[in-house]
Design a protein around this motif. Structure first.
Motif, PDB file in Angstrom:
ATOM      1  N   ILE A 125       0.836  -1.205   0.000  1.00 11.34           N
ATOM      2  CA  ILE A 125       0.000   0.000   0.000  1.00 11.34           C
ATOM      3  C   ILE A 125       0.870   1.254   0.000  1.00 11.34           C
ATOM      4  O   ILE A 125       0.647   2.183  -0.790  1.00 11.34           O
ATOM      5  N   GLN A 126       1.867   1.282   0.882  1.00 13.67           N
ATOM      6  CA  GLN A 126       2.713   2.479   1.014  1.00 13.67           C
ATOM      7  C   GLN A 126       3.498   2.772  -0.255  1.00 13.67           C
ATOM      8  O   GLN A 126       3.683   3.931  -0.636  1.00 13.67           O
ATOM      9  N   TRP A 127       3.987   1.730  -0.916  1.00 13.74           N
ATOM     10  CA  TRP A 127       4.785   1.923  -2.134  1.00 13.74           C
ATOM     11  C   TRP A 127       3.907   1.919  -3.394  1.00 13.74           C
ATOM     12  O   TRP A 127       4.418   2.058  -4.493  1.00 13.74           O
ATOM     13  N   GLU A 171      20.484  10.574   4.603  1.00 13.77           N
ATOM     14  CA  GLU A 171      20.704  11.550   3.527  1.00 13.77           C
ATOM     15  C   GLU A 171      19.813  12.777   3.695  1.00 13.77           C
ATOM     16  O   GLU A 171      20.218  13.890   3.383  1.00 13.77           O
ATOM     17  N   GLY A 172      18.598  12.572   4.207  1.00 18.41           N
ATOM     18  CA  GLY A 172      17.707  13.693   4.436  1.00 18.41           C
ATOM     19  C   GLY A 172      18.233  14.662   5.477  1.00 18.41           C
ATOM     20  O   GLY A 172      17.993  15.876   5.392  1.00 18.41           O
ATOM     21  N   PHE A 191       9.059  13.051   5.789  1.00 18.05           N
ATOM     22  CA  PHE A 191       8.913  12.526   7.144  1.00 18.05           C
ATOM     23  C   PHE A 191       7.956  11.337   7.169  1.00 18.05           C
ATOM     24  O   PHE A 191       8.145  10.389   7.927  1.00 18.05           O
ATOM     25  N   ARG A 192       6.933  11.378   6.343  1.00 20.69           N
ATOM     26  CA  ARG A 192       5.973  10.277   6.280  1.00 20.69           C
ATOM     27  C   ARG A 192       6.630   9.001   5.761  1.00 20.69           C
ATOM     28  O   ARG A 192       6.197   7.895   6.090  1.00 20.69           O
ATOM     29  N   GLU A 193       7.672   9.142   4.950  1.00 15.53           N
ATOM     30  CA  GLU A 193       8.353   7.985   4.371  1.00 15.53           C
ATOM     31  C   GLU A 193       9.204   7.236   5.389  1.00 15.53           C
ATOM     32  O   GLU A 193       9.487   6.051   5.214  1.00 15.53           O
ATOM     33  N   ILE A 194       9.646   7.923   6.448  1.00 16.78           N
ATOM     34  CA  ILE A 194      10.591   7.310   7.384  1.00 16.78           C
ATOM     35  C   ILE A 194      10.059   6.008   7.980  1.00 16.78           C
ATOM     36  O   ILE A 194      10.768   4.988   7.978  1.00 16.78           O
ATOM     37  N   MET A 199      10.311   0.089   8.069  1.00 12.64           N
ATOM     38  CA  MET A 199       9.582  -1.172   7.902  1.00 12.64           C
ATOM     39  C   MET A 199      10.241  -2.035   6.823  1.00 12.64           C
ATOM     40  O   MET A 199      10.353  -3.260   6.966  1.00 12.64           O
ATOM     41  N   MET A 200      10.682  -1.393   5.746  1.00  9.89           N
ATOM     42  CA  MET A 200      11.375  -2.131   4.688  1.00  9.89           C
ATOM     43  C   MET A 200      12.690  -2.701   5.205  1.00  9.89           C
ATOM     44  O   MET A 200      13.025  -3.852   4.926  1.00  9.89           O
ATOM     45  N   ARG A 201      13.424  -1.898   5.980  1.00 11.99           N
ATOM     46  CA  ARG A 201      14.691  -2.400   6.506  1.00 11.99           C
ATOM     47  C   ARG A 201      14.466  -3.597   7.416  1.00 11.99           C
ATOM     48  O   ARG A 201      15.196  -4.591   7.345  1.00 11.99           O
ATOM     49  N   TRP A 202      13.434  -3.528   8.264  1.00 12.05           N
ATOM     50  CA  TRP A 202      13.118  -4.669   9.126  1.00 12.05           C
ATOM     51  C   TRP A 202      12.762  -5.883   8.286  1.00 12.05           C
ATOM     52  O   TRP A 202      13.178  -7.012   8.591  1.00 12.05           O
TER      53      TRP A 202
END
Length: 218
Positions: A125-127, A171-172, A191-194, A199-202
């Motif tokens: 959903i997020q991507w 980078e941000g 900020f919403r992407e963080i 979650m992707m890294r986990w």
């Protein structure tokens, strides 16, 4: 050599292939804004150009390219078989196809539990992705293509790429002006992407997601 960059985004990989390796590169994206930005970032000395095009309907003749390259484009596409077939169709006999992509764990061999299903659904959903392939599943798409001319090599590069998720956040903070100059709306989106990036890294660190690379020849 003539190279097609499928799903080129704003042209970063196309420019690297052109500047560092001297390839004649054509980058394609379905996004008009991405093509516009890619052209803005590319100077006249680069051996690359960009075209608005659907990866499922490539406007090139069969065997037009010496190599086809695609990075993190597959999750945007629902019909993975058509995606593979089109890339191999425009590849000359003996030419190389190289793909690097986000992949989910093979749920046929290792079914997702309830929590993992929730995470996977949230990532899609997020991507705004229709579906992630597994490494094995995408390999089978390649093997099932009528245009395949060789065996398929695959590898899991998660351990080499996982740090990039942290770097995306760092980078941000290292270059805040790059975001601030885009305005308040872009800052809020950043900020919403963080949480999604974390979650992707986990997901990659837990084995729910895998970074797959694929190589074959036409």
């Amino acid at each position: 050599s003539r190279v097609l960059d499928v799903g080129c985004g704003i042209g970063g990989s196309s420019r690297i292939l052109s500047r560092d390796y001297g390839f004649d590169v054509v980058g394609i994206s379905i996004s008009q804004e991405q093509i516009k930005r890619a052209n803005e970032l590319t100077n006249n000395n680069d051996l690359c150009r960009f075209e608005l095009m659907n990866a499922l309907d490539l406007k090139f003749e069969k065997g037009s390219f010496d190599a086809v390259w695609s990075v993190e484009a597959g999750p945007h596409i629902l019909d993975k078989q058509k995606f593979v077939d089109e890339m191999l169709r425009v590849l000359r006999p003996g030419g190389f196809l190289a793909i690097a992509d986000w992949n989910k764990r093979d749920s046929k061999k290792y079914p997702l539990n309830f929590f993992e299903k929730l995470i996977m659904n949230q990532l899609l959903i997020q991507w705004t992705h229709p579906e992630f392939s597994s490494i094995e599943g995408f390999k089978n798409n390649l093997l099932n293509s009528p245009y395949l001319g060789s065996s398929v090599e695959t590898s899991n590069w998660t351990q080499y790429t996982i740090q990039s998720w942290n770097e995306s956040i760092y980078e941000g903070f290292r270059r805040p002006s790059a975001i601030l100059k885009l305005g308040l709306r872009s800052l809020l989106k950043a900020f919403r992407e963080i949480p999604t990036i974390l979650m992707m890294r986990w997901s990659f660190s837990s084995g729910l997601m895998e970074f797959g690379v694929f190589k074959t020849r036409g």
